[in-house]
Design a protein around this motif. Structure first.
Motif, PDB file in Angstrom:
ATOM      1  N   LEU A 184      -5.041  -0.910  -9.520  1.00 54.82           N
ATOM      2  CA  LEU A 184      -5.583  -1.021  -8.081  1.00 54.82           C
ATOM      3  C   LEU A 184      -5.540   0.556  -7.276  1.00 54.82           C
ATOM      4  N   LEU A 185      -4.653   1.231  -7.540  1.00 56.90           N
ATOM      5  CA  LEU A 185      -4.512   2.641  -6.831  1.00 56.90           C
ATOM      6  C   LEU A 185      -5.776   3.374  -7.421  1.00 56.90           C
TER       7      LEU A 185
ATOM      8  N   THR B 237     -18.933   1.990  -0.701  1.00 54.53           N
ATOM      9  CA  THR B 237     -17.384   1.599  -0.885  1.00 54.53           C
ATOM     10  C   THR B 237     -17.246   0.155  -1.415  1.00 54.53           C
TER      11      THR B 237
ATOM     12  N   MET C  82       0.808  -1.425  -0.062  1.00 53.14           N
ATOM     13  CA  MET C  82       0.063  -0.145   0.155  1.00 53.14           C
ATOM     14  C   MET C  82       0.802   1.070   0.090  1.00 53.14           C
TER      15      MET C  82
ATOM     16  N   ILE D 279      -8.650   2.458  -5.380  1.00 53.53           N
ATOM     17  CA  ILE D 279      -8.672   3.050  -4.323  1.00 53.53           C
ATOM     18  C   ILE D 279      -9.034   4.610  -4.231  1.00 53.53           C
ATOM     19  N   LYS D 280      -8.477   5.197  -5.210  1.00 51.24           N
ATOM     20  CA  LYS D 280      -8.404   6.683  -5.212  1.00 51.24           C
ATOM     21  C   LYS D 280      -9.816   7.105  -5.479  1.00 51.24           C
TER      22      LYS D 280
ATOM     23  N   ILE E  94     -12.489   5.365  -4.562  1.00 47.03           N
ATOM     24  CA  ILE E  94     -13.340   5.078  -3.330  1.00 47.03           C
ATOM     25  C   ILE E  94     -13.127   6.292  -2.430  1.00 47.03           C
ATOM     26  N   ILE E  95     -11.816   6.795  -2.238  1.00 46.74           N
ATOM     27  CA  ILE E  95     -11.298   7.963  -1.301  1.00 46.74           C
ATOM     28  C   ILE E  95     -12.145   9.130  -1.637  1.00 46.74           C
TER      29      ILE E  95
ATOM     30  N   LEU F 278     -15.813  -0.914  -5.268  1.00 46.81           N
ATOM     31  CA  LEU F 278     -14.570  -2.081  -5.094  1.00 46.81           C
ATOM     32  C   LEU F 278     -14.772  -3.094  -5.894  1.00 46.81           C
TER      33      LEU F 278
END
Length: 542
Positions: free
Chosen positions: A141-142, A173, A4, A145-146, A148-149, A177
């Motif tokens: 993958l990042l 969320t 991560m 994640i971004k 979602i954030i 994903l």
């Protein structure tokens, strides 16, 4: 945990690279703007590290804030759609439900099936020697994640509005994903097919059709609320929670990732090269010059007595004469057909309005005439032809850059452009006289003189303007790129003025006087500037 950290470090490094590139680009373009360039010299590109870091930091912060705004837009759109559906169904449609059905099911499908690398990403990977396969896998993958954030503020606000913050966060969320990983895995396989693009497009069409058909069916049969209760529930959150785990495994353990990475880079580089070589602005600014056909003609010996730049300019226009005359013929025939139709119509249905009112209507036609003459002008076409077929090569020679040669070349080119534009203006004016004649001199002599001066001044303006900014700014580079922001700005402003003229509904004598006066004044001042400044600015850019 270590993975991560690497993911976020890689993203932070890339964002810094983009921000630094922006700061360097900003200094570079500011340095090329006349007058301002003296205050912001190009030496700042490699000296003012503190200032550049500050600008880069502001750009970085701005890009992060913009990301929150960008990912919040789907929730705003979903809010309006949910209100509309609530009105149709007479029941409260959840914002989260609309967001799930539209932006998760369809939106993520589109984003994940058609990924591509930006030009800056390829530069970043090359410059920092990042592993291509590692970058693609981690950045994908990042990106999830971004997403979602950056979506969290929107999910929280939706949860507050619908009074179910925890449920909104869980569904939002885990649905992001799950759908992202599902479509990422599907994309890994589809990208390796031979007919990948066709299959992906068909897949998107099928998904959109199913989603919209399902929505229509639910609304038609009053089942929308039942389906919503099933989806926006703790059960829905649990399904989304469990769904992403197997697809994460499939993604991480995909065995042909090196093939996928290679195909991704090939597709992205082809797309970047295509967009670079077919930019709209390049086509707009130099497309006409590339289309013009250079033809050897029998009377080339007529210009053989000339020397230097005079000979080159005369020879160039001589050899482009066929192409220019063909374009001129199309314009003249087009104008004549339109005006002939107007004349015939006026004979079949005689004008019974008072001459004063007709004259007032004709004054209102003058702003339209500004736009028409701007569109039909040869100015842009001549400038592009001159650079592509002559100046891009000849500006490398000292004799061609002499002050006398540059000024003489400008006047010769202006007169040639004025000739072609003058034929267009003359055609319009002759048809105006024919119209006035067949209608028993409906319009006064005074108006005819005013109309003549408007056409003459606009013909001078449009013949002069393009050549003027070309010689003063010389925006084209040796590899046929357009990188001068001032040139683009001036060109845009001039088009905007022409467009605004179409919006003028009423015009009087004052409009004709102002347009003619400004055009002639611009022409006179411009000639002085050309003589004084053009020899210094008319150079080949690399």
């Amino acid at each position: 945990m270590n993975e991560m950290k690497q993911l976020f470090f890689l993203d932070w490094k890339y964002r810094n690279f983009k921000a630094s590139s922006f700061a360097n680009g900003l200094f570079y373009f500011l340095g090329r703007i006349p007058l301002l360039g003296k205050i912001v010299p190009t030496t700042m590109l490699y000296r003012e590290y503190g200032l550049k870091k500050g600008i880069a930091a502001l750009k970085l912060i701005g890009s992060i804030l913009f990301s929150f705004f960008w990912y919040g837009l789907p929730f705003v759109i979903s809010l309006f759609i949910s209100k509309g559906l609530s009105h149709v169904t007479s029941s409260k449609v959840s914002i989260l439900f609309v967001w799930l059905m539209l932006f998760n099911v369809i939106g993520i499908c589109l984003l994940e099936l058609f990924p591509n690398l930006e030009r800056q990403e390829i530069q970043f990977i090359t410059n920092f020697r990042v592993s291509k396969e590692d970058y693609i896998k981690k950045s994908s993958l990042l990106k999830i994640i971004k997403t979602i954030i950056f979506s969290l503020p929107g999910l929280i606000i939706v949860g507050i509005i619908e009074k179910q913050v925890v449920l909104s966060l869980l569904i939002g969320t885990f649905s992001l994903l799950s759908f992202s990983l599902i479509w990422s895995v599907i994309n890994l396989h589809l990208t390796l097919f031979n007919k990948r693009l066709l299959i992906k497009i068909l897949t998107v069409i099928v998904i959109i059709s199913i989603d919209l058909t399902l929505g229509y069916f639910l609304i038609k049969n009053d089942l929308l609320m039942s389906f919503q209760k099933l989806t926006v529930s703790w059960l829905g959150a649990f399904v989304c929670l469990m769904l992403w785990l197997p697809f994460l495994y499939l993604y991480v353990h995909f065995k042909r990732f090196s093939e996928y990475t290679r195909q991704m880079f090939i597709s992205s580089e082809v797309l970047i090269n295509y967009s670079e070589s077919n930019k709209k602005d390049q086509q707009y600014y130099l497309g006409e010059g590339k289309k013009m056909k250079l033809e050897k003609v029998a009377d080339d010996e007529k210009v053989s007595s000339l020397t230097g730049s005079k000979y080159l300019n005369a020879l160039l226009f001589n050899r482009f004469r066929t192409s220019l005359r063909k374009q001129l013929m199309y314009r003249v025939v087009g104008i004549s057909l339109v005006m002939l139709a107007i004349v015939v119509f006026s004979l079949l249905a005689p004008i019974k309005i008072e001459p004063i009112k007709v004259e007032k209507l004709m004054y209102n036609f003058m702003p339209i005439m500004f736009f028409v003459l701007y569109i039909l002008s040869f100015g842009k076409s001549v400038v592009q032809t001159l650079f592509v077929n002559c100046d891009s090569s000849m500006l490398a020679y000292p004799f061609y850059r002499e002050s006398k040669a540059i000024v003489q070349g400008f006047f010769y080119r202006f007169l040639k452009t004025f000739y072609y534009n003058g034929v267009i203006g003359t055609t319009i004016y002759l048809w105006f006289l024919i119209f006035n004649g067949v209608n028993n001199q409906l319009l006064s002599l005074e108006f005819s003189i005013i109309f003549f001066f408007v056409i003459l001044s606009l013909t001078i303006l449009f013949s002069f303007h393009e050549l003027f900014i070309y010689y003063i700014l010389q925006p084209f580079t040796s590899d046929f790129q357009v990188k001068n922001p001032v040139y683009k700005l001036v060109d845009g402003i001039f088009y905007f003025i022409a467009y605004i003229s179409l919006q003028i509904k009423t015009a009087e004598f004052s409009y004709a006087a102002i347009v003619s006066g400004i055009s002639i004044l611009y022409f006179v001042i411009g000639l002085i500037v050309i003589v004084k400044v053009a020899p210094k600015t008319f150079k080949l850019k690399n």
